[in-house]
Scaffold this active site. Structure first.
Site, PDB file in Angstrom:
ATOM      1  N   ASN A   1     -61.030   1.264  45.424  1.00  0.00           N
ATOM      2  CA  ASN A   1     -62.404   1.464  45.913  1.00  0.00           C
ATOM      3  C   ASN A   1     -63.419   1.464  44.766  1.00  0.00           C
ATOM      4  O   ASN A   1     -64.598   1.716  44.971  1.00  0.00           O
ATOM      5  CB  ASN A   1     -62.503   2.775  46.709  1.00  0.00           C
TER       6      ASN A   1
ATOM      7  N   ASP B   1     -58.950  13.537  34.287  1.00  0.00           N
ATOM      8  CA  ASP B   1     -59.056  14.324  35.518  1.00  0.00           C
ATOM      9  C   ASP B   1     -57.803  15.141  35.805  1.00  0.00           C
ATOM     10  O   ASP B   1     -56.764  14.972  35.160  1.00  0.00           O
ATOM     11  CB  ASP B   1     -59.368  13.391  36.701  1.00  0.00           C
TER      12      ASP B   1
ATOM     13  N   HIS C   1     -63.283   3.439  42.001  1.00  0.00           N
ATOM     14  CA  HIS C   1     -63.470   4.681  41.248  1.00  0.00           C
ATOM     15  C   HIS C   1     -62.864   4.572  39.841  1.00  0.00           C
ATOM     16  O   HIS C   1     -61.906   3.842  39.621  1.00  0.00           O
ATOM     17  CB  HIS C   1     -62.952   5.915  42.008  1.00  0.00           C
TER      18      HIS C   1
ATOM     19  N   GLU D   1     -65.960   8.833  42.669  1.00  0.00           N
ATOM     20  CA  GLU D   1     -65.785   8.063  43.891  1.00  0.00           C
ATOM     21  C   GLU D   1     -67.087   7.346  44.277  1.00  0.00           C
ATOM     22  O   GLU D   1     -68.186   7.811  43.921  1.00  0.00           O
ATOM     23  CB  GLU D   1     -65.377   9.008  45.034  1.00  0.00           C
TER      24      GLU D   1
HETATM   25  C1  F6R Z   1     -56.207   8.670  36.929  1.00  0.00           C
HETATM   26  C2  F6R Z   1     -57.521   8.181  37.362  1.00  0.00           C
HETATM   27  C3  F6R Z   1     -57.676   7.221  38.490  1.00  0.00           C
HETATM   28  C4  F6R Z   1     -56.673   6.068  38.448  1.00  0.00           C
HETATM   29  C5  F6R Z   1     -56.879   5.140  39.635  1.00  0.00           C
HETATM   30  C6  F6R Z   1     -55.842   4.044  39.687  1.00  0.00           C
HETATM   31  O1  F6R Z   1     -56.327   9.565  35.860  1.00  0.00           O
HETATM   32  O2  F6R Z   1     -58.476   8.601  36.804  1.00  0.00           O
HETATM   33  O3  F6R Z   1     -58.987   6.704  38.454  1.00  0.00           O
HETATM   34  O4  F6R Z   1     -56.815   5.361  37.263  1.00  0.00           O
HETATM   35  O5  F6R Z   1     -56.822   5.873  40.829  1.00  0.00           O
HETATM   36  O6  F6R Z   1     -54.590   4.589  39.907  1.00  0.00           O
HETATM   37  P1  F6R Z   1     -53.255   3.722  39.775  1.00  0.00           P
HETATM   38  O7  F6R Z   1     -53.107   3.378  38.350  1.00  0.00           O
HETATM   39  O8  F6R Z   1     -52.159   4.649  40.248  1.00  0.00           O
HETATM   40  O9  F6R Z   1     -53.443   2.530  40.646  1.00  0.00           O
END
Ligand code: F6R
Length: 253
Positions: free
Chosen positions: A136, A67, A138, A143
């Site tokens: 959450n 992303d 995702h 989401e």
């Molecule tokens: C990042 C992504 C997100 C993160 C998720 C957890 O490329 O796709 O899904 O993996 O938000 O983020 P952290 O690792 O910062 O807790």
């Protein structure tokens, strides 16, 4: 879904890095799906060390990131392209022309999304997809919602995600409200998936991911139907797993 409970963040990162190294040893031209965020930083550090020691070679690797924030250029310090360059690509022998992150400032986002999926498909599909997980549920920026998207698409970020990610920005108003993300279909087509989670704040979602029913309200729960998923968590993130009858869980002592 196989679950490994590592002793701590460092061990979680080491195990994941070794899985990637093992793949590149047998398939040096592998296609990697990569994630950003705090969780995989340790894996990238390990990979940089392994590369320095000539134990892992990125020269033939192709990468596709999950992303990118909509509206951020690749040289913005909070863009995911910048993250990947500074945390991994600048430090290993990868050909950056073969590293792909969705373009957050594309002229035509529909075209950008279609071309991103087509490029992955034409490359032969992702061999190993690395994932973090939002508290959450995702994965990428898919989401929780009544419906999930199969393909790469532009999405609104939830208030929770904006709040959580504001830690990287000077203030919450600077956090983009939209992102371009690979869809559930693109992720699920990966031949192998490694999902990482570390820390107390992920304990609740990890218990739901491993032990609850599949729901679009927990996008990561879709991984339960994927044939080759390895979940690697540290002890804090594993704290709410019922370690009773679930024989898929491997505790590293
Ligand atoms: C990042 C992504 C997100 C993160 C998720 C957890 O490329 O796709 O899904 O993996 O938000 O983020 P952290 O690792 O910062 O807790």
């Amino acid at each position: 879904m196989r679950v490994i409970v590592a002793k701590n963040y460092e061990e979680m990162s080491r195990i994941a890095a070794m899985e990637i190294a093992k793949l590149l040893y047998v398939k040096p031209e592998a296609i990697l799906g990569l994630a950003t965020g705090s969780t995989p930083e340790g894996v990238y550090k390990e990979l940089i060390e392994l590369n320095k020691e000539n134990r892992v070679d990125f020269s033939r690797v192709t990468t596709y990131n999950l992303d990118e924030y909509k509206g951020l250029t690749g040289d913005h310090a909070q863009s995911y392209r910048y993250f990947m360059n500074t945390r991994l690509f600048n430090h290993v022998n990868i050909d950056k022309n073969r590293s792909h992150v969705p373009n957050g400032v594309a002229d035509d986002f529909e075209k950008e999304c279609d071309e991103y999926d087509a490029a992955i498909e034409n490359a032969g599909g992702i061999d190993l997809q690395l994932l973090g997980i939002g508290r959450n549920g995702h994965i990428g920026f898919n989401e929780p919602s009544d419906f999930l998207n199969l393909n790469t698409h532009v999405t609104d970020l939830t208030e929770d995600t904006i709040k959580v990610n504001s830690r990287f920005f000077d203030n919450i108003d600077e956090v983009p409200t939209q992102a371009i993300t690979m869809g559930l279909g693109s992720i699920m087509k990966a031949k192998k998936i490694i999902l990482l989670a570390s820390g107390e704040s992920k304990a609740e979602i990890i218990a739901k991911l491993v032990e609850e029913k599949i729901s679009t309200r927990i996008p990561a729960s879709m991984l339960q139907v994927h044939p080759n998923v390895l979940v690697i968590v540290d002890q804090e993130a594993a704290a709410l797993l019922k370690n009773t009858s679930n024989d898929g869980i491997e505790y590293l002592k």
